[in-house]
Write a protein that holds these residues in place. Structure first.
Motif, short mmCIF file in Angstrom:
data_model
loop_
_atom_site.label_atom_id
_atom_site.label_comp_id
_atom_site.label_asym_id
_atom_site.label_seq_id
_atom_site.Cartn_x
_atom_site.Cartn_y
_atom_site.Cartn_z
N GLU A 11 0.85 -1.20 0.00
CA GLU A 11 0.00 0.00 0.00
C GLU A 11 0.88 1.24 0.00
N LYS A 12 0.61 2.15 -0.94
CA LYS A 12 1.44 3.36 -1.11
C LYS A 12 1.53 4.18 0.18
N GLU A 13 0.38 4.37 0.83
CA GLU A 13 0.32 5.23 2.02
C GLU A 13 1.19 4.66 3.14
N VAL A 14 1.13 3.33 3.29
CA VAL A 14 1.91 2.65 4.33
C VAL A 14 3.40 2.78 4.02
N GLN A 15 3.74 2.54 2.76
CA GLN A 15 5.13 2.61 2.30
C GLN A 15 5.74 3.97 2.64
N LYS A 16 4.91 5.02 2.49
CA LYS A 16 5.38 6.40 2.67
C LYS A 16 5.52 6.75 4.15
N ASN A 17 4.62 6.24 4.98
CA ASN A 17 4.55 6.69 6.38
C ASN A 17 5.17 5.76 7.42
N LEU A 18 5.02 4.44 7.22
CA LEU A 18 5.40 3.50 8.28
C LEU A 18 6.91 3.47 8.50
N LEU A 19 7.30 3.59 9.77
CA LEU A 19 8.71 3.47 10.14
C LEU A 19 8.90 2.14 10.87
N GLN A 20 10.04 1.49 10.64
CA GLN A 20 10.28 0.20 11.28
C GLN A 20 11.54 0.27 12.14
N VAL A 21 11.45 -0.35 13.32
CA VAL A 21 12.62 -0.48 14.20
C VAL A 21 12.78 -1.95 14.53
N HIS A 22 13.92 -2.53 14.13
CA HIS A 22 14.17 -3.95 14.40
C HIS A 22 15.20 -4.08 15.51
N LEU A 23 14.81 -4.71 16.61
CA LEU A 23 15.73 -4.94 17.73
C LEU A 23 15.87 -6.44 17.96
N ASN A 24 17.02 -6.85 18.46
CA ASN A 24 17.24 -8.26 18.73
C ASN A 24 17.85 -8.42 20.13
N GLY A 25 17.24 -9.28 20.92
CA GLY A 25 17.68 -9.47 22.30
C GLY A 25 19.12 -9.94 22.43
N LEU A 26 19.64 -10.58 21.36
CA LEU A 26 21.02 -11.05 21.40
C LEU A 26 22.00 -9.91 21.15
N LEU A 27 21.54 -8.86 20.45
CA LEU A 27 22.42 -7.73 20.10
C LEU A 27 22.24 -6.56 21.07
N GLN A 28 21.00 -6.20 21.33
CA GLN A 28 20.72 -5.08 22.24
C GLN A 28 20.57 -5.64 23.65
N THR A 29 21.72 -5.82 24.33
CA THR A 29 21.72 -6.55 25.59
C THR A 29 21.33 -5.71 26.80
N ASP A 30 21.22 -4.39 26.64
CA ASP A 30 20.64 -3.58 27.72
C ASP A 30 19.88 -2.41 27.09
N ASP A 31 19.13 -1.69 27.94
CA ASP A 31 18.22 -0.66 27.42
C ASP A 31 18.96 0.54 26.82
N ARG A 32 20.16 0.82 27.32
CA ARG A 32 20.93 1.95 26.79
C ARG A 32 21.31 1.67 25.33
N ILE A 33 21.79 0.44 25.08
CA ILE A 33 22.16 0.05 23.70
C ILE A 33 20.91 0.06 22.82
N ALA A 34 19.80 -0.45 23.36
CA ALA A 34 18.54 -0.50 22.59
C ALA A 34 18.09 0.90 22.20
N LEU A 35 18.19 1.84 23.15
CA LEU A 35 17.76 3.22 22.87
C LEU A 35 18.62 3.87 21.79
N LYS A 36 19.93 3.61 21.85
CA LYS A 36 20.84 4.13 20.80
C LYS A 36 20.44 3.58 19.44
N GLU A 37 20.11 2.28 19.42
CA GLU A 37 19.75 1.62 18.16
C GLU A 37 18.41 2.16 17.62
#
Length: 434
Positions: free
Chosen positions: A87-113
């Motif tokens: 959908e064009k509207e979704v493509q234009k507006n939707l933002l995605q954030v992908h986090l992984n528990g193995l990589l972002q091991t604490d909240d500070r790292i997660a927030l930076k990501e």
């Protein structure tokens, strides 16, 4: 040139094989998404509707996708995102954030990501925030459109979701669920986990803010369906340039899947793992044996590929050990048999090894204590032995209690395959195993 004419092209076998390798390798290695995931149509529809409500109507949501590894959780999510972004509207507006528990091991790292993936590093700059919630609120505020009346929808995908529950105070989960519940900004939180008891890990305040929507993926695949899937994965598409070669190839694949010995191998793999990843690994090994001189996959190729897939990594490691290290392993196994699996230390192993040496006149097995200590430490580094839990680090190294991480079968198999293994060592091993 029309499609019909392209199909009638007769190509040299070498070119056909190259094309086959390209097509199937792309299929096996790049995990190409299916047009529609099999057997999870209801779950796909449910998740798509849920994310549409966030992406199109600005309604916040949270959901967990739960299922064993290899059940197709990530594939389901990727298929839904692919359909959603059409959908064009979704493509234009939707933002995605992908986090992984193995990589972002604490909240500070997660927030930076999160800041990095939302391209807000310049906006945040050197600002200092009092709390995690304040920082997250600022990020979401920065995403509002020019008229300040509406935010862009954000999709948070948390892979290995259960690991985020181990973060201090579960601050990240609390704040994400809090925003998704309080309609401060349109966000959807999708957790992906293989733990069925994941809700038990959440604190009461986090659990109360979660929607309790769960999508379960439990494989109901039968063996005939698995066989069909193998055949489909190995078959060539209808638009293959050389139609005659494609027909012959697909016919040989059908015959292969009907072979009794192949069925037995596939049944073993089906019983241990029904997922695409394991199947693709097996088929990739089969494909690697195809060449101009052998332009089809034979039952023997499947048997060999299965043997390579199922080869014991620990037993394989034994082939690279020195004779001294192998002798120490045999001494440990002897101790295991005598003391019925009780832990041992280096001194005990050395004493057992000395008993073997007393039978020998040859000096080739006589080693100094430091050399034996070094060999023992190497076995520990390879994780073929490990200290028992609670074994004191203050204990002298030669008296630290250990356990052997190998069984009888693994050691005997390694001895059979060990290059130029001395006969007397083999005989000692046989006597050690009674």
């Amino acid at each position: 040139m029309s499609k019909r004419k392209v199909k009638d092209v007769h190509m040299p076998v070498g070119e056909c094989i190259t094309q086959v390798q390209e097509i199937l390798r792309e299929r096996f290695c790049q995990q190409k998404l299916p047009d529609k995931p099999e057997g999870v149509e209801a779950q796909q529809k449910h998740l798509l509707e849920l994310l549409k409500r966030t992406a199109v109507h600005g309604e916040s949501n949270s959901v967990l996708i739960v299922g064993p590894r290899g059940a197709g959780k990530t594939m389901l999510l990727k298929c839904v995102l692919r359909d959603l972004l059409e959908e064009k509207e979704v493509q234009k507006n939707l933002l995605q954030v992908h986090l992984n528990g193995l990589l972002q091991t604490d909240d500070r790292i997660a927030l930076k990501e999160i800041t990095r993936q939302l391209n807000l590093e310049n906006v945040v700059g050197d600002k200092v925030f009092g709390s995690f919630a304040e920082n997250l609120a600022f990020l979401l505020e920065a995403l509002k459109k020019g008229d300040r009346s509406s935010s862009r929808p954000v999709l948070f995908i948390l892979d290995e979701f259960d690991l985020f529950a181990h973060h201090k105070n579960q601050t990240l989960l609390y704040n994400l669920f809090d925003v998704s519940q309080s309609a401060q900004a349109p966000i959807a939180v999708v957790g992906v986990t293989c733990r069925l008891d994941v809700l038990e890990l959440l604190e009461k305040r986090v659990k109360s803010r979660f929607s309790h929507r769960q999508i379960h993926l439990l494989s109901s695949l039968t063996f005939p369906q698995y066989l069909e899937r193998v055949q489909t994965q190995l078959s060539l598409p209808g638009d293959f340039p050389d139609e005659k070669f494609a027909q012959d190839w697909n016919s040989s694949v059908k015959t292969l899947c009907e072979d009794k010995s192949v069925e037995e191998v596939l049944q073993r793999h089906f019983n241990s793992s029904k997922d695409y990843r394991t199947m693709h690994m097996l088929l990739m090994l089969c494909l690697s044996r195809v060449s101009v001189s052998k332009p089809t996959i034979k039952p023997a190729d499947v048997l060999e590929a299965s043997r390579m897939c199922c080869s014991d990594a620990k037993a394989n490691m034994l082939h690279g050990l020195s004779i001294l290290e192998l002798c120490l392993i045999i001494a440990m196994k002897h101790l295991n048999d005598i003391y019925e699996g009780e832990p041992f230390n280096l001194q005990m192993v050395h004493n057992e090894f000395k008993k073997f040496l007393h039978r020998k006149t040859s000096s080739m097995y006589h080693f100094e204590q430091p050399v034996i200590m070094k060999a023992f430490e190497h076995l520990q580094q390879l994780e073929l032995i490990r200290p028992i839990d609670g074994s004191s680090a203050k204990t002298q190294r030669e008296y630290q209690l250990m356990r052997l991480m190998l069984d009888h079968g693994q050691i005997m198999e390694a001895l059979q395959k060990y290059p130029q293994c001395p006969t007397d060592v083999k005989q000692w091993a046989m006597s050690a195993f009674g």
